[in-house]
Write a protein that holds these residues in place. Structure first.
Motif, PDB file in Angstrom:
ATOM      1  N   ASP A 121      35.332  45.112  34.794  1.00  0.00           N
ATOM      2  CA  ASP A 121      34.836  43.740  34.800  1.00  0.00           C
ATOM      3  C   ASP A 121      34.819  43.102  33.415  1.00  0.00           C
ATOM      4  O   ASP A 121      34.548  41.913  33.284  1.00  0.00           O
TER       5      ASP A 121
ATOM      6  N   GLU B 265      41.696  41.081  45.101  1.00  0.00           N
ATOM      7  CA  GLU B 265      40.798  39.961  45.381  1.00  0.00           C
ATOM      8  C   GLU B 265      41.536  38.636  45.558  1.00  0.00           C
ATOM      9  O   GLU B 265      41.118  37.787  46.341  1.00  0.00           O
ATOM     10  N   HIS B 266      42.636  38.457  44.814  1.00  0.00           N
ATOM     11  CA  HIS B 266      43.311  37.162  44.794  1.00  0.00           C
ATOM     12  C   HIS B 266      44.713  37.175  45.409  1.00  0.00           C
ATOM     13  O   HIS B 266      45.318  36.119  45.563  1.00  0.00           O
TER      14      HIS B 266
ATOM     15  N   LYS C  18      42.273  45.478  40.836  1.00  0.00           N
ATOM     16  CA  LYS C  18      41.115  44.808  41.428  1.00  0.00           C
ATOM     17  C   LYS C  18      41.386  43.318  41.566  1.00  0.00           C
ATOM     18  O   LYS C  18      41.086  42.712  42.608  1.00  0.00           O
TER      19      LYS C  18
END
Length: 206
Positions: free
Chosen positions: A175, A130-131, A126
């Motif tokens: 998360d 995202e990065h 994840k």
């Protein structure tokens, strides 16, 4: 000469002993040390075949059982148990961790959750999606930039919820994991309670 048990069963037991995941060499060594199989011919090939035939991450997957997953991606030789549940006796405490205010029993529960390789894998995927790359959220260190190919996609995952706030039966979520380099991960374990994500840069002396 036949084997006393299926290779897949031996590999599952070995990966549990290794903490849920391991590289091929680690798996071979532990299997050999256990002395429960017949080591005839190129038995290591049988181990690799059993893993790949029972993983949907592999092109050799038979479509029957999906027991193993590739931790770092196909070709890295790093495999984990898909449904592995860490347990207290499989956790070692460091000197720094032994002083944790909630006590050793609660700390073991925390480390068990933190070490679940499947959650860490998903958190890394994840973060990279995202990065675009994996880097330390405290100091921005990138292993690939420093060490080249050997550092590609390497980072450590840390559970940010303080042990005292984890309710009984809580399941770690993606998360709940932050990306840390080895140095920052070691330092954050000296902090009580764990720092929140937006507090990580306070670790660094400017």
């Amino acid at each position: 000469m036949s084997q006393p048990r299926p290779w897949i069963d031996e590999i599952i037991d070995v990966l549990k002993e290794l903490g849920g995941d391991g590289y091929y060499e680690d798996i071979y060594d532990r299997i050999y040390d256990r002395k429960r199989m017949n080591f005839i011919g190129k038995w290591e090939a049988s181990v690799r075949d059993a893993i790949e035939r029972n993983s949907s991450d592999s092109e050799k997957h038979t479509g029957k059982r999906d027991v193993f997953y590739s931790v770092d991606g196909i070709g890295k030789g790093h495999w984990g148990l898909r449904n592995f549940e860490p347990y207290g006796n499989n956790v070692n405490l460091t000197d720094d961790d032994s002083g944790f205010p909630e006590g050793k029993k609660e700390l073991r529960k925390h480390i068990c959750r933190e070490r679940n390789p499947m959650v860490i894998k998903l958190a890394k995927e994840k973060f990279k999606a995202e990065h675009g790359k994996l880097y330390c959220e405290a100091c921005n260190f990138n292993f690939e930039n420093k060490y080249g190919e050997i550092g590609q996609d390497f980072i450590e995952g840390h559970h940010i919820i303080p042990v005292s706030q984890i309710p009984e039966g809580y399941k770690t979520k993606v998360d709940d994991i932050i990306m840390l380099c080895s140095n920052c991960h070691r330092m954050i374990h000296k902090k009580r309670p764990w720092l929140k994500r937006n507090e990580l840069n306070k670790l660094i002396i400017k």
